[in-house]
Design a protein around this motif. Structure first.
Motif: not given
Length: 760
Positions: A694-712
């Protein structure tokens, strides 16, 4: 209000299924008993300042008061006040507790109805409390579903309509409570949402429920699934053990077909409504001749209920605490000293149980002489001696201290009657005192026209002796139509009178009851017996196969010097009249005792002219058909459980796909292309265990997902930038190439399955 209404409908379907199950008379009170409990639970749950223990303590006395009020109509009409009814119920409870404490079996159906009333109140009160105080939706649904499932498993016919009502209400309640909880979360986070969102959810859920229920209705139900049944037996074993304990506490339940465990009532049996027995194999009997297998004999009739008072009279004669304690113990092979043995043939019977028995009864054709396992005889005593002497000719039942489980085999040396018609006609009426005292009892409620009808039948037949009188009444009753689907007698009606003059159709309980009471009204001693008709002879295995649907009741008439003789007034296809020659088939030995040779009888006795004239083929179906081997039926191919499993799997996968697609479309409806791409990415990631905090901005969430899926990483960042620019800066940026989006979605979907398989 929608939540309260759906919960009430769901719980009411459960209670209604119990009320129509036919376990015992008077279960209609469960509905008015339980609904106030639900409403009280809702009110108490809404009063947040009231502690739970206070609310529960208040509900208990209210439930007791209301239960006694509703049960008053099922008690004696002389109990006018609520206080009298409460005292009566309390006394019945004390008696029941004493019987259970002494190792007996409870047989008070009113107490059973009272217990179900309290349990129904507790179920609905607890459902309302858990749902509206703590929001425990799943717990409430699971508890109600278990109650419904247990009842549905054992009851025939199945309460299908209440089941579908329960299923629909439970699913809609689950959806409603889920959206209510989400609304509370959104309100706490000050998020905007459409005003009619809950209604839209319910409409979607109704569509899905309709499809689910429709699909369930078309699943094939007539496929042979022996292996699935074996699995089911293993799964339901704990419930079977619990049911057995319950049947010990209330052993006179009018258990619907499939519900019981082959148990007969030892003390009371009620004339009730429709019965529907299944064809499950109960036991096999290896015998040289066909007979009925007696379980329990009843002596006293009152208000549509037969009672076995033999054990209680034995208890009183010996000054013991319970009827069970007054039983006589016999070691294996120990003979029973019978006196009425004239005209009887000694036969060895071997019983093999196919089902567990919870009544511990040992069955016998004719009179038992000895058993291969320990036995407990429940018989009366002659009181003209000091101390009272055993009267084994007045035996009501024979039990065993051993557990009677499936596969148990025991043998009985029995004396089966081969008495001739001439001897029965000449037996006279010099009845022993104990016979006159116990087996000529007629209740005051027996109507005058029932007595008059018996006298008229005998007069028209010109019957001058007890045997011919019994044959005359038997012949008359066999003109009635056999029907197991009759309603119960109306309130206030005498059941035998109702059967004879109003309903004029029924099943064995009514035929046997009518014959016993009509004979007693003209001075012929008789008793009412429960057990099994002989069954169907399996020529290949050389045994009689006894199934649940030949559970039977019949009359036995006492003849001086001869003993109890069976008659058959029920014109059912499974019923067979007793074989009797016109003249004696025994020599001199047969006059004083049983035939010492257990071999087959002379061949000339099979001639038609030697049959009992009371067994003329008035029944066009032929009552003796059960003694022959069953006709062959065309072989059918057993497909096993695979068609059902495949159909269920395909249906489940189709339903799952439909639910996923509906959820996907619902989440992405009305969104722009950029917002739709971001929402799809977030939804798949959430299903994979990584929702947007809830406290994450779209950009912060994108960084989280990028760490989980570095290929994408590039695709994730581009989708996030496009969404953020459109949402907060009103600028439209381009999205990644469609093939890159699909590759990202596939990676997110693989993570969903990896999570389901427990992979990190």
């Amino acid at each position: 209000m929608p939540g309260v209404s759906l919960a009430l409908i769901m719980c009411a379907a459960v209670i209604h299924s119990l009320a129509i199950s036919g376990w015992a008379p008077g279960l209609a009170v469960l509905v008015p008993m339980s609904l106030p409990g639900f409403l009280l639970g809702v009110v108490f749950a809404r009063i947040r300042w009231m502690p739970g223990w206070v609310a529960h303590l208040l509900s208990i006395p209210l439930s007791l008061v209301w239960a006694i009020h509703l049960l008053g109509d099922q008690m004696s009409p002389v109990l006018h006040t609520w206080r009298d009814q409460a005292v009566e119920l309390f006394i019945r409870t004390l008696i029941w507790a004493r019987v259970m404490g002494a190792g007996g079996r409870g047989e008070d159906l009113l107490l059973f109805v009272a217990v179900l009333c309290m349990l129904s109140w507790a179920l609905l009160y607890d459902s309302a409390w858990q749902l509206f105080r703590y929001g425990r939706t799943w717990r409430t649904i699971i508890v109600n579903a278990l109650v419904f499932l247990i009842n549905y498993t054992y009851v025939l016919p199945k309460p299908d309509l209440p089941f579908f009502v329960f299923l629909a209400a439970a699913l809609l309640l689950l959806v409603h409570q889920h959206i209510v909880q989400r609304q509370a979360l959104w309100d706490a986070q000050q998020m905007e949402y459409p005003d009619l969102l809950p209604l839209r959810f319910l409409w979607s859920a109704m569509l899905v429920c309709g499809l689910l229920i429709t699909g369930t209705a078309f699943v094939p139900g007539s496929i042979s699934v022996d292996r699935a049944n074996q699995t089911w037996e293993a799964l339901r074993r704990p419930f079977t053990l619990a049911r057995e304990r319950w049947e010990d506490a209330f052993s006179t339940l009018n258990a619907p077909a499939g519900a019981g465990s082959g148990a007969f009532a030892a003390r009371n049996a009620q004339l009730g409504g429709a019965r529907q027995l299944n064809d499950g194999l109960v036991m096999t009997v290896r015998a040289t001749s066909f007979d009925y297998w007696r379980g329990v004999a009843f002596d006293k009739y009152s208000d549509g209920r037969w009672q076995n008072t033999t054990g209680e009279q034995a208890r009183a004669a010996l000054g013991l605490n319970s009827a069970e304690a007054a039983r006589t113990s016999l070691a294996p092979g120990e003979p029973i000293p019978l006196t009425a043995t004239r005209g009887r043939q000694r036969v060895d019977l071997a019983f093999t149980l196919v089902q567990d028995r919870n009544d511990d009864l040992l069955f016998v054709g004719g009179n038992a002489e000895s058993f291969s396992i320990p036995a407990l005889l429940e018989h009366n005593f002659l009181r003209d001696t000091d101390p009272p002497s055993p009267n084994y000719d007045d035996t009501a039942l024979i039990a065993t201290p051993n557990e009677l489980r499936s596969g148990t085999t025991y043998t009985v040396t029995a004396l089966i009657s081969r008495i001739d018609v001439e001897s029965l006609r000449n037996a006279g009426t010099d009845y022993p005192a104990w016979v006159v005292e116990r087996y000529l009892q007629v209740p005051e409620t027996l109507t005058a026209r029932t007595r008059e009808q018996a006298a008229q039948i005998i007069a028209e037949a010109g019957a001058q002796n007890a045997y011919d009188q019994a044959i005359a009444i038997q012949t008359y009753l066999r003109t009635f139509r056999y029907n197991e689907a009759i309603p119960g007698p109306p309130v206030g009606a005498e059941p035998v009178d109702w059967f004879l003059f109003t309903q004029r159709e029924g099943y064995c309980d009514y035929y046997a009851s009518a014959m016993v009471l009509m004979l007693r009204s003209v001075g012929v001693p008789a008793r009412w017996v429960q057990g099994y008709a002989g069954g169907v002879f399996n020529a290949e295995n050389g045994v009689y196969e006894v199934r649940e649907n030949v559970a039977h009741s019949w009359p036995e008439v006492y003849f001086p010097g001869i003993g109890w003789e069976r008659f058959e007034p029920t014109p059912a296809s499974y019923a067979a009249g007793p074989w009797r020659p016109l003249t004696s088939v025994f020599g001199t030995d047969g006059e004083d005792g049983p035939d010492p040779v257990p071999s087959s009888l002379p061949a000339d006795l099979d001639q038609p002219e030697e049959l009992d004239p009371g067994l003329e083929p008035s029944d066009p179906s032929g009552a003796m058909q059960n003694t022959s081997s069953p006709s062959p039926t065309p072989a059918s191919r057993d497909l096993g459980p695979w068609p059902l499993l495949i159909a269920g799997s395909v249906g489940s996968l189709a339903l799952l796909a439909l639910l996923i697609y509906a959820r996907w479309r619902y989440e992405l409806r009305g969104l722009s292309r950029n917002a739709s791409a971001y929402a799809a990415m977030e939804l798949l990631a959430a299903w994979g265990g990584h929702p947007q905090p809830a406290q994450h901005t779209p950009q912060e969430y994108a960084h989280l997902l990028s760490d989980l899926h570095p290929a994408h990483r590039s695709t994730i960042q581009q989708i996030s930038h496009a969404y953020q620019s459109e949402r907060y800066h009103q600028r439209r940026l381009s999205l990644p190439a469609p093939e890159d989006e699909r590759a990202l979605y596939m990676a997110l979907i693989r993570r969903i399955f990896d999570r389901r398989r427990g992979r990190p």
